[in-house]
Design a protein around this motif. Structure first.
Motif, PDB file in Angstrom:
ATOM      1  N   GLY B 121     -63.705  49.124 -57.805  1.00 13.86           N
ATOM      2  CA  GLY B 121     -63.012  48.279 -56.850  1.00 13.86           C
ATOM      3  C   GLY B 121     -61.575  48.785 -56.815  1.00 13.86           C
ATOM      4  N   GLY B 122     -61.252  49.619 -55.841  1.00 15.47           N
ATOM      5  CA  GLY B 122     -59.992  50.339 -55.885  1.00 15.47           C
ATOM      6  C   GLY B 122     -58.960  49.900 -54.875  1.00 15.47           C
ATOM      7  N   VAL B 156     -60.405  50.510 -42.754  1.00  9.18           N
ATOM      8  CA  VAL B 156     -61.302  51.659 -42.604  1.00  9.18           C
ATOM      9  C   VAL B 156     -60.480  52.945 -42.595  1.00  9.18           C
ATOM     10  N   GLU B 157     -59.342  52.888 -41.897  1.00  8.47           N
ATOM     11  CA  GLU B 157     -58.480  54.065 -41.839  1.00  8.47           C
ATOM     12  C   GLU B 157     -58.033  54.493 -43.222  1.00  8.47           C
ATOM     13  N   SER B 158     -57.742  53.497 -44.078  1.00 12.21           N
ATOM     14  CA  SER B 158     -57.246  53.842 -45.408  1.00 12.21           C
ATOM     15  C   SER B 158     -58.313  54.517 -46.260  1.00 12.21           C
ATOM     16  N   ASN B 159     -59.571  54.351 -45.863  1.00 15.63           N
ATOM     17  CA  ASN B 159     -60.649  54.969 -46.628  1.00 15.63           C
ATOM     18  C   ASN B 159     -61.031  56.340 -46.093  1.00 15.63           C
ATOM     19  N   THR B 160     -60.369  56.743 -45.008  1.00 14.65           N
ATOM     20  CA  THR B 160     -60.765  57.979 -44.338  1.00 14.65           C
ATOM     21  C   THR B 160     -59.895  59.130 -44.784  1.00 14.65           C
ATOM     22  N   TYR B 161     -60.520  60.231 -45.103  1.00 14.69           N
ATOM     23  CA  TYR B 161     -59.783  61.421 -45.513  1.00 14.69           C
ATOM     24  C   TYR B 161     -60.466  62.623 -44.923  1.00 14.69           C
ATOM     25  N   GLU B 162     -59.671  63.406 -44.174  1.00 13.11           N
ATOM     26  CA  GLU B 162     -60.217  64.608 -43.536  1.00 13.11           C
ATOM     27  C   GLU B 162     -61.458  64.275 -42.712  1.00 13.11           C
ATOM     28  N   GLY B 163     -61.368  63.166 -42.007  1.00 13.69           N
ATOM     29  CA  GLY B 163     -62.448  62.830 -41.086  1.00 13.69           C
ATOM     30  C   GLY B 163     -63.661  62.190 -41.735  1.00 13.69           C
ATOM     31  N   PRO B 169     -64.379  48.985 -47.081  1.00 22.66           N
ATOM     32  CA  PRO B 169     -63.416  47.908 -47.314  1.00 22.66           C
ATOM     33  C   PRO B 169     -64.081  46.683 -47.930  1.00 22.66           C
ATOM     34  N   TRP B 170     -63.386  46.036 -48.845  1.00 20.07           N
ATOM     35  CA  TRP B 170     -63.925  44.857 -49.521  1.00 20.07           C
ATOM     36  C   TRP B 170     -63.158  43.616 -49.101  1.00 20.07           C
ATOM     37  N   PHE B 171     -61.901  43.518 -49.522  1.00 27.04           N
ATOM     38  CA  PHE B 171     -61.095  42.431 -48.974  1.00 27.04           C
ATOM     39  C   PHE B 171     -59.703  42.986 -48.682  1.00 27.04           C
ATOM     40  N   THR B 172     -59.033  42.332 -47.778  1.00 27.40           N
ATOM     41  CA  THR B 172     -57.807  42.916 -47.270  1.00 27.40           C
ATOM     42  C   THR B 172     -56.596  42.040 -47.528  1.00 27.40           C
ATOM     43  N   ASP B 173     -55.468  42.624 -47.256  1.00 26.41           N
ATOM     44  CA  ASP B 173     -54.194  41.960 -47.517  1.00 26.41           C
ATOM     45  C   ASP B 173     -53.211  42.533 -46.520  1.00 26.41           C
ATOM     46  N   ALA B 174     -52.243  41.726 -46.098  1.00 30.27           N
ATOM     47  CA  ALA B 174     -51.256  42.270 -45.175  1.00 30.27           C
ATOM     48  C   ALA B 174     -49.938  41.548 -45.358  1.00 30.27           C
ATOM     49  N   GLY B 175     -48.867  42.238 -45.110  1.00 29.84           N
ATOM     50  CA  GLY B 175     -47.542  41.639 -45.253  1.00 29.84           C
ATOM     51  C   GLY B 175     -47.308  40.609 -44.151  1.00 29.84           C
ATOM     52  N   LEU B 176     -46.808  39.439 -44.533  1.00 34.70           N
ATOM     53  CA  LEU B 176     -46.567  38.385 -43.563  1.00 34.70           C
ATOM     54  C   LEU B 176     -45.137  37.886 -43.662  1.00 34.70           C
ATOM     55  N   GLY B 340     -54.903  45.409 -50.043  1.00 37.36           N
ATOM     56  CA  GLY B 340     -56.342  45.150 -50.101  1.00 37.36           C
ATOM     57  C   GLY B 340     -57.070  46.116 -51.000  1.00 37.36           C
ATOM     58  N   TRP B 341     -58.366  45.890 -51.128  1.00 36.81           N
ATOM     59  CA  TRP B 341     -59.175  46.635 -52.079  1.00 36.81           C
ATOM     60  C   TRP B 341     -60.474  47.105 -51.444  1.00 36.81           C
ATOM     61  N   ASN B 342     -60.902  48.294 -51.871  1.00 36.96           N
ATOM     62  CA  ASN B 342     -62.114  48.903 -51.313  1.00 36.96           C
ATOM     63  C   ASN B 342     -63.088  49.262 -52.411  1.00 36.96           C
ATOM     64  N   PHE B 343     -64.337  49.504 -52.000  1.00 32.80           N
ATOM     65  CA  PHE B 343     -65.352  49.988 -52.928  1.00 32.80           C
ATOM     66  C   PHE B 343     -65.419  51.510 -52.868  1.00 32.80           C
TER      67      PHE B 343
END
Lengths: 283, 460, 303
Positions: B121-122, B156-163, B169-176, B340-343
């Motif tokens: 869980g990264g 999804v973008e944050s999990n993408t590398y070189e296409g 994605p697992w759960f997300t977080d954003a600055g408010l 946020g955190w991804n698998f």
């Protein structure tokens, strides 16, 4: 046995100054613990009062409830005791033997040996972690007590040996001679005569090593993975989430961890007073 | 000089010593040896059974994540194990709370040859770094284009590398932007600010008339959170750090990025934020806001739930609302920093274990489980559909109040050398905020060091 | 110093290891030496090896000679770390020694409540380090910190402590002194305990004053204990990492925090980080040699 001190004239002033100095020093030493105790018994809201309150307005036992409800914490206390205890015993055992040889027996290469032993204290521990991890993983001791005990021993041995060398050297050589005349071997002379007489050094080393291993964080954090082996130093910072820290719980844990340690040390410290040296042979 | 005391005294002392030693030492000595021996034996026993939990074939795998006081994580794992009983078993391994240490630990394991963790869980900034070194599995064929549409685009973008996609994605977080709507209303402001200038004006007015200590608090310390904040300012002015179309191009030395950093610095210069904001992390921001000492605060969604907790907060939910972060220019799209955190799946685990791990991913990202974690633990879902779900909107007011912010989250620069870049960015953003260097200098220095990092990285 | 040995030197190793008493001595030091060398040897030599190559966290590249060291000396963070570490080491050890000595002398006397005082002064040393740095940081924090509050109210400072590099360094020195003076005091106390009372009696009978007794008798007899304490404290202070990192949240640089960043966080500065480790190793070695040779610490006992 106490070294005598003040001579006549101005003795009262001397005493007064002495006590003032002591009181100030004790207060300074203990103040942070008192402050942290306060942190452990107030509510979260008061913890973050700005400006900070001096006396607790809203005492609560909630933080202590949190830590004692957590099974990891209890296990961690046991783990810490085991790791620190075994480290101390191993250090004392091998360290005393080595120190004796260096201090009292004749052989070449003493300086080299002493310097080699000291060498590990020249190297920053943070640089050693990754290679050690790989080594330990290969021999399969990662996630066992040994993974914390071995580095602790390695880093505590230099101090142990150097302190004991200093203390063993203080004792006059005649003691071994006398013992040998009485038919003792080198090892027996060591065990039965030298070690008891160097008791202040031995117990001081024991205390320092135990506390060092008890407080060690870096290796325990990297090599031990779950609460079956993790000591308190690793468990306490985990009273937190990614964004917030439960300072109250950490403060409570700190109190719970420190007070028994101090009491234990108090008990052992009495041993530093060596009744033997009162009349012992020393010039 | 060592003097010798001769004669009878000497042997008297020796006898005394031997007598004492004879009584005391032998016992002590024996106990020490016995203790060491027993401990040694115990250790050998522990050494046998401790350690190495993961991937024992037969569908067992290890899943790592930080501490979860909400209890929902363990529940999630239990649910999975019950549903897939006999087939797959997930065991949870707790990692350090501090995300930097967690990363350290995982990377050390990878370096040592794969390690025991199968499912990670990264943090949202890890995928590119791990993917570049082949540590994690390419999930592009399992997590198809179609699947990805169901999730929020930022994660999804944050999990993408070189296409290719290396995580789910697992759960997300954003600055408010949190604000005291009661104080704003008192001073005649009915809506939250949309630009930074508006925010400063409102803050100043409230500070003067209502006497609130701080106008605006945010995270300015030299750490990962400080990087997020700095990057948010840059994005808010239309700038970027790395060109999103060509991640090997550094574009931080641009008028827009400099404007962003200047705005951040001006918060302190104009007295809106305290000087010490350059030492603040989330905890300090939270303290100031919950004590009622700040008009505005930039923080993560978790803070909203704390407002309602009387044990920690001196203000109430009625007094507080959230909005998207302001922009530099009127009408621009606001961009909140993505957390946020991804698998991720360990590339070194064997294929069966990887399959089992992916099954868990499917389970945890299903609508049912995402809803469970949202309702019970206030974890923001990564599935788009749940942002229209009334139950969830009721349970997590932040979603209802600032849907735009959550949907328009933008990741930090995605790069295999992110760790190095983060160190540089953290330092320069902090130096600029502190007034040690001007925003222009900071941007220029950063341009140089980031370019250097990319060059260096490509060389080895 | 080693006159009797000089003759034996000529006869070489066979004599040395053939002698049973000497052999016993070697057996006795073997376990300790073995543990230390086995565990430490690989990491240290590997670090040395890496420092001469191009390397990042995943791969080792070409041999580059001293290039990493040159980069290291040009790195402003490294230089900051070096400066901070030197200042910190010299000042902390100095204060810890003076205060530790004073405390040890004070406690050495018999007085009421001595046992409790002994326990009390050990509190800072017993306090878990992980919590210590974090709690002190909290005490220095501008909103809720009691020390920040007190110092500002008293007019001693006006800046937030955590924002100011100088104040941070001073804070670190204070915290370290608080924490490790007990270590010094304990070691010196143990040294004092091995000095028998009769020595002072004899001196007093001979008419020596308090100061004379202190400087001519106490200090010389304490030399071994003092030197061990000061040497180890100096080496520890020189390698300081946790305190700076946790208390200042990585804003205050030390040699070891620089190493940590290079070797554990960064992917690319890995080789330079290793060069810094080697630098610390060599300079610490030099410091130890200084103590041993110049200050006259004896490592062997041929008296």
């Amino acid at each position: 046995m106490a070294a005598a001190s003040a001579s006549g004239g101005g003795r009262t002033l001397n005493s007064a100054l002495f006590y003032v100095f002591l009181v100030v020093f004790v207060l300074v030493s203990v103040f942070p613990l008192v402050w942290i105790f306060k942190m452990s018994i107030v509510t979260k809201a008061e913890l973050f009062e700005s400006p900070p309150t001096i006396l607790p307005n809203t005492p609560t036992g909630a933080s202590y409830g949190t830590i004692f409800a957590d099974p990891s914490f209890q296990k961690a206390l046991i783990n810490s005791t085991i790791i620190a205890g075994v480290t101390t015993v191993i250090c004392l055992f091998f360290g005393a033997i080595a120190a004796y040889a260096i201090a009292r027996l004749r052989f070449r290469f003493k300086s080299i040996v002493m310097t080699l032993i000291l060498a590990i204290s020249f190297f920053p521990a943070v640089a050693i972690i990754a290679p050690l991890f790989i080594q330990f993983r290969r021999i399969g001791i990662i996630d066992t007590y040994l993974a914390a005990i071995v580095p602790d021993v390695v880093f505590a041995l230099p101090l142990t040996i150097w302190i004991l060398v200093a203390f063993f050297k203080e004792l006059p050589f005649d003691l071994e001679e006398a013992a040998k005349i009485d038919g003792a071997t080198t090892i027996q002379a060591f065990r039965m005569v030298i070690v008891p007489l160097a008791a202040p050094g031995v117990f001081t080393t024991a205390i320092l090593t135990f506390i060092f291993a008890w407080n060690e964080f870096l290796f325990a954090n990297t090599f031990l993975f779950d609460d079956s082996t993790q000591p308190v130093t690793v468990v306490i910072p985990n009273f937190a989430t990614v964004y917030t820290v439960d300072y109250g719980a950490q403060a409570a844990a700190a109190v719970v961890v420190t007070v028994p340690l101090v009491i234990m040390v108090l008990i052992f410290q009495r041993r530093i007073v060596s009744g033997l040296t009162a009349g012992a042979v020393k010039g | 000089m060592v003097e010798r005391i001769e004669g009878p005294k000497e042997s008297a002392v020796l006898s005394e010593a031997l007598a004492f030693a004879g009584r005391g030492m032998n016992r002590r000595d024996f106990l020490k040896l016995a203790g060491a021996g027993a401990a040694g034996a115990a250790l050998l026993g522990v050494a046998g059974c401790g350690g190495g939990g993961g991937g024992g074939g037969g569908g067992e795998f290890t899943f790592s994540f930080g501490p979860d006081p909400s209890g929902t994580l363990q529940e999630l794992v239990d649910r999975f194990n019950t549903e897939y009983e006999g087939q797959y078993t997930a065991s949870l391994r707790e990692m350090p709370a501090d995300t930097g240490q967690y990363f350290d630990q995982v990377r050390t394991e990878f370096q040592a040859g794969g390690g025991d963790i199968d499912l990670i869980g990264g943090d949202v900034i890890w995928p590119a770094q791990f993917a570049a070194n082949g540590y994690i599995l390419d999930l592009s064929d399992r997590f198809t284009e179609e699947d990805r549409q169901a999730f929020l685009p930022g994660p999804v973008e944050s999990n993408t590398y070189e296409g290719k996609v290396f995580g789910v994605p697992w759960f997300t977080d954003a600055g408010l932007l949190y604000y005291r709507q009661d104080l704003l209303e008192e001073n005649g402001f009915s809506k939250p600010p949309r630009t930074w200038d508006e925010l400063k004006e409102m803050a100043r007015t409230v500070q003067q008339s209502s006497g609130t200590q701080y106008g605006f608090v945010f995270q300015g310390a030299d750490y990962e959170g400080g990087v997020v904040n700095g990057v948010e300012y840059i994005y808010s002015a239309g700038g970027e750090v790395l060109d999103s179309n060509s991640p090997d191009t550094v574009v931080v030395d641009s008028p827009e990025a400099i404007e962003g950093l200047t705005i951040q610095r001006s918060m302190v210069e104009d007295g809106i934020a305290p000087q010490s904001v350059a030492t603040y992390k989330e905890q300090e921001t939270q303290t100031a806001f919950l004590n009622g000492d700040a008009v505005f605060a930039r923080n993560w969604p978790y803070l909203y739930a704390l407002v309602a907790d009387p044990e920690q907060s001196q203000i109430t939910p009625e007094q507080v609302s959230v909005a998207p972060l302001p922009t530099a220019n009127e009408g621009d799209q606001s961009a909140s920093g993505l957390g946020g955190w991804n698998f991720m799946i360990n590339a070194a685990s064997d294929p069966e274990t990887q399959e089992a791990a992916y099954e868990f991913i499917r389970f945890a990202t299903s609508e049912e489980q995402q809803r469970f974690r949202a309702l019970e633990g206030s974890f923001l879902p990564a599935l788009q559909s749940l942002y229209e779900d009334q139950e969830i909107l009721d349970a997590i007011p932040v979603i209802a109040l600032a849907p735009e912010a959550l949907r328009n989250s933008k990741p930090r620069p995605v790069s295999p050398f992110y760790s190095d870049m983060s160190l540089e960015m953290g330092e320069q953003f902090n130096a600029s905020l502190n007034g040690e260097v001007s925003p222009e200098e900071a941007a220029r220095t950063l341009q140089g060091s980031l370019e250097g990092i990319i060059q260096q990285g490509q060389a080895v | 110093m080693t006159t009797p040995v000089k003759q034996k030197k000529r006869s070489g190793l066979k004599e040395e290891f053939g002698n049973p008493e000497r052999r016993t001595a070697y057996y006795m030091i073997l376990p300790a030496l073995f543990i230390i060398l086995v565990v430490a040897f690989y990491p240290i030599t590997y670090s040395l090896y890496l420092s001469f190559h191009q390397a990042n966290i995943n791969a080792v590249g070409n041999f580059v000679g001293l290039q990493n060291y040159i980069l290291m000396f040009q790195n402003t963070e490294f230089l900051d770390g070096l400066r901070n570490t030197l200042i910190f080491t010299v000042i902390s050890v100095f204060f810890e020694f003076i205060i530790g000595l004073a405390i040890a002398l004070a406690i050495n006397r018999a007085f009421r409540g001595r046992g409790l005082v002994r326990a009390a002064i050990l509190v800072p040393w017993a306090f878990p380090t992980v919590i210590s740095a974090v709690m002190w940081r909290l005490m220095f924090q501008d909103q809720v910190g009691i020390i920040q509050y007190a110092a500002t109210s008293l007019g001693v400072i006006s800046d937030p402590i955590l924002s100011n590099q100088t104040l941070l360094l001073i804070g670190a020195i204070l915290v370290d002194t608080w924490k490790t003076t007990p270590f010094m005091a304990l070691l010196i106390l143990a040294g004092l305990q091995t000095i028998p009372g009769e020595v002072y009696e004899a001196a007093r009978v001979d008419g020596a004053s308090v100061w004379q007794r202190f400087f001519r008798i106490t200090l010389p007899l304490l030399k071994p204990a003092i030197l061990v304490a000061v040497l180890f404290r100096t080496l520890d202070a020189y390698r300081i990492y946790d305190l700076f990192w946790a208390m200042s949240n990585r804003e205050l640089e030390s040699l070891s925090t620089f190493v940590y960043k290079g070797v554990r966080i960064s992917q690319l500065n890995f080789a330079v980080g290793n060069a810094a480790s080697v630098f610390i190793f060599i300079t610490a070695f030099a410091i130890a040699i200084f103590f041993i040779k110049v200050l006259g610490m004896q490592t062997s006992t041929e008296e």
